[in-house]
Design a protein around this motif. Structure first.
Motif, PDB file in Angstrom:
ATOM      1  N   MET A   1      12.460 -14.861 -10.109  1.00 57.61           N
ATOM      2  CA  MET A   1      11.540 -14.175 -11.018  1.00 57.61           C
ATOM      3  C   MET A   1      11.431 -12.691 -10.677  1.00 57.61           C
ATOM      4  N   VAL A   2      11.368 -12.376  -9.395  1.00 54.85           N
ATOM      5  CA  VAL A   2      11.268 -10.977  -8.973  1.00 54.85           C
ATOM      6  C   VAL A   2      12.547 -10.223  -9.337  1.00 54.85           C
ATOM      7  N   LEU A   3      13.684 -10.875  -9.159  1.00 55.15           N
ATOM      8  CA  LEU A   3      14.963 -10.240  -9.496  1.00 55.15           C
ATOM      9  C   LEU A   3      15.097  -9.964 -10.985  1.00 55.15           C
ATOM     10  N   GLY A   4      14.765 -10.949 -11.779  1.00 57.71           N
ATOM     11  CA  GLY A   4      15.043 -10.848 -13.203  1.00 57.71           C
ATOM     12  C   GLY A   4      13.909 -10.391 -14.079  1.00 57.71           C
ATOM     13  N   MET A   5      12.723 -10.344 -13.545  1.00 51.27           N
ATOM     14  CA  MET A   5      11.556  -9.968 -14.341  1.00 51.27           C
ATOM     15  C   MET A   5      10.769  -8.911 -13.579  1.00 51.27           C
ATOM     16  N   PRO A   6      11.054  -7.631 -13.833  1.00 48.76           N
ATOM     17  CA  PRO A   6      10.377  -6.561 -13.088  1.00 48.76           C
ATOM     18  C   PRO A   6       8.854  -6.659 -13.099  1.00 48.76           C
ATOM     19  N   SER A   7       8.291  -7.176 -14.167  1.00 51.56           N
ATOM     20  CA  SER A   7       6.831  -7.287 -14.221  1.00 51.56           C
ATOM     21  C   SER A   7       6.302  -8.206 -13.119  1.00 51.56           C
ATOM     22  N   THR A   8       7.120  -9.160 -12.673  1.00 53.36           N
ATOM     23  CA  THR A   8       6.704 -10.067 -11.602  1.00 53.36           C
ATOM     24  C   THR A   8       6.517  -9.311 -10.293  1.00 53.36           C
ATOM     25  N   SER A   9       7.473  -8.453  -9.960  1.00 56.59           N
ATOM     26  CA  SER A   9       7.336  -7.695  -8.712  1.00 56.59           C
ATOM     27  C   SER A   9       6.160  -6.733  -8.789  1.00 56.59           C
ATOM     28  N   HIS A  10       5.927  -6.148  -9.964  1.00 52.88           N
ATOM     29  CA  HIS A  10       4.768  -5.269 -10.133  1.00 52.88           C
ATOM     30  C   HIS A  10       3.474  -6.062  -9.950  1.00 52.88           C
ATOM     31  N   TYR A  11       3.422  -7.244 -10.544  1.00 52.33           N
ATOM     32  CA  TYR A  11       2.228  -8.071 -10.441  1.00 52.33           C
ATOM     33  C   TYR A  11       1.971  -8.480  -8.992  1.00 52.33           C
ATOM     34  N   ILE A  12       3.018  -8.920  -8.295  1.00 52.84           N
ATOM     35  CA  ILE A  12       2.858  -9.319  -6.887  1.00 52.84           C
ATOM     36  C   ILE A  12       2.397  -8.129  -6.056  1.00 52.84           C
ATOM     37  N   LEU A  13       3.009  -6.984  -6.278  1.00 53.07           N
ATOM     38  CA  LEU A  13       2.637  -5.785  -5.529  1.00 53.07           C
ATOM     39  C   LEU A  13       1.177  -5.410  -5.781  1.00 53.07           C
ATOM     40  N   ASP A  14       0.762  -5.470  -7.036  1.00 57.92           N
ATOM     41  CA  ASP A  14      -0.608  -5.094  -7.387  1.00 57.92           C
ATOM     42  C   ASP A  14      -1.653  -6.063  -6.840  1.00 57.92           C
ATOM     43  N   ASN A  15      -1.291  -7.332  -6.717  1.00 55.77           N
ATOM     44  CA  ASN A  15      -2.283  -8.342  -6.358  1.00 55.77           C
ATOM     45  C   ASN A  15      -2.129  -8.933  -4.962  1.00 55.77           C
ATOM     46  N   PHE A  16      -0.998  -8.688  -4.322  1.00 52.54           N
ATOM     47  CA  PHE A  16      -0.755  -9.275  -3.007  1.00 52.54           C
ATOM     48  C   PHE A  16      -0.190  -8.261  -2.027  1.00 52.54           C
ATOM     49  N   GLU A  17      -0.601  -7.026  -2.134  1.00 48.26           N
ATOM     50  CA  GLU A  17      -0.051  -5.980  -1.272  1.00 48.26           C
ATOM     51  C   GLU A  17      -0.287  -6.281   0.206  1.00 48.26           C
ATOM     52  N   GLU A  18      -1.485  -6.724   0.540  1.00 50.12           N
ATOM     53  CA  GLU A  18      -1.803  -7.025   1.942  1.00 50.12           C
ATOM     54  C   GLU A  18      -0.941  -8.164   2.469  1.00 50.12           C
ATOM     55  N   GLU A  19      -0.750  -9.208   1.652  1.00 45.55           N
ATOM     56  CA  GLU A  19       0.068 -10.339   2.067  1.00 45.55           C
ATOM     57  C   GLU A  19       1.514  -9.916   2.263  1.00 45.55           C
ATOM     58  N   LEU A  20       2.005  -9.035   1.383  1.00 43.32           N
ATOM     59  CA  LEU A  20       3.370  -8.541   1.526  1.00 43.32           C
ATOM     60  C   LEU A  20       3.554  -7.791   2.835  1.00 43.32           C
ATOM     61  N   LYS A  21       2.593  -6.939   3.135  1.00 45.23           N
ATOM     62  CA  LYS A  21       2.716  -6.091   4.319  1.00 45.23           C
ATOM     63  C   LYS A  21       2.407  -6.814   5.618  1.00 45.23           C
ATOM     64  N   TYR A  22       1.348  -7.631   5.606  1.00 47.85           N
ATOM     65  CA  TYR A  22       0.841  -8.139   6.878  1.00 47.85           C
ATOM     66  C   TYR A  22       1.061  -9.626   7.129  1.00 47.85           C
ATOM     67  N   VAL A  23       1.437 -10.384   6.112  1.00 49.32           N
ATOM     68  CA  VAL A  23       1.696 -11.807   6.333  1.00 49.32           C
ATOM     69  C   VAL A  23       3.198 -12.064   6.314  1.00 49.32           C
ATOM     70  N   LEU A  24       3.836 -11.747   5.210  1.00 50.19           N
ATOM     71  CA  LEU A  24       5.268 -12.054   5.096  1.00 50.19           C
ATOM     72  C   LEU A  24       6.118 -11.216   6.037  1.00 50.19           C
ATOM     73  N   ARG A  25       5.647 -10.043   6.399  1.00 49.34           N
ATOM     74  CA  ARG A  25       6.404  -9.201   7.335  1.00 49.34           C
ATOM     75  C   ARG A  25       5.931  -9.370   8.777  1.00 49.34           C
ATOM     76  N   ASN A  26       4.967 -10.227   8.993  1.00 56.01           N
ATOM     77  CA  ASN A  26       4.409 -10.451  10.320  1.00 56.01           C
ATOM     78  C   ASN A  26       5.467 -11.078  11.230  1.00 56.01           C
ATOM     79  N   PRO A  27       5.809 -10.408  12.330  1.00 52.64           N
ATOM     80  CA  PRO A  27       6.844 -10.944  13.229  1.00 52.64           C
ATOM     81  C   PRO A  27       6.494 -12.313  13.794  1.00 52.64           C
ATOM     82  N   ASP A  28       5.205 -12.568  14.026  1.00 59.23           N
ATOM     83  CA  ASP A  28       4.807 -13.870  14.565  1.00 59.23           C
ATOM     84  C   ASP A  28       5.079 -14.989  13.563  1.00 59.23           C
TER      85      ASP A  28
END
Length: 152
Positions: free
Chosen positions: A85-112
């Motif tokens: 969905m992120v690859l083929g539907m740009p609005s999906t990545s915008h939506y995730i970025l707008d609503n899950f910025e903290e999770e993107l930065k601090y959960v999914l990228r968390n080394p632990d």
């Protein structure tokens, strides 16, 4: 509110449709590798947002769960569908970025979190981890593009 059981069925159907379209592409039956994404992009954005939100939240929750209690195939299917969905539907990545910025930065990228998941010798978790890194990279690329645009 989307219940996990309902969401799991939606994800399983989308994953199977993705697999079928991939096979049709390989066999030369269709020319668009991301045919499913093309179809989904026709759905009104407001209808997709709730599903994307529920899927992304579920992915985060499953990744934060104790590894021995995680259904790794379910995590992989979720990651695969969201990646598509992120690859083929740009609005999906915008939506995730707008609503899950903290999770993107601090959960999914968390080394632990990544290390804990990586410690499992499980093909599905390794692939899921790679897919989530790609999702994060695509969303953060959108963020960088936004920051680079001049505001007047």
């Amino acid at each position: 509110v989307v219940h996990d059981e309902y969401l799991d069925v939606v994800v399983a159907i989308l994953y199977d449709l993705r697999s079928l379209t991939e096979q049709a592409y390989i066999e030369g039956l269709i020319t668009d590798r991301y045919h499913l994404t093309s179809l989904l992009s026709k759905v009104q954005e407001t209808h997709m947002r709730g599903k994307v939100s529920a899927m992304f939240t579920r992915l985060i929750n499953l990744m934060l769960k104790c590894p021995k209690h995680v259904d790794t195939a379910r995590v992989y299917k979720l990651a695969q569908v969201l990646y598509l969905m992120v690859l083929g539907m740009p609005s999906t990545s915008h939506y995730i970025l707008d609503n899950f910025e903290e999770e993107l930065k601090y959960v999914l990228r968390n080394p632990d979190v990544q290390r804990r998941l990586g410690d499992r010798d499980d093909m599905f978790i390794k692939r899921s981890s790679a897919l989530t890194k790609e999702i994060v990279a695509i969303c953060l690329e959108v963020s960088a593009e936004r920051a680079a645009k001049p505001t007047y």
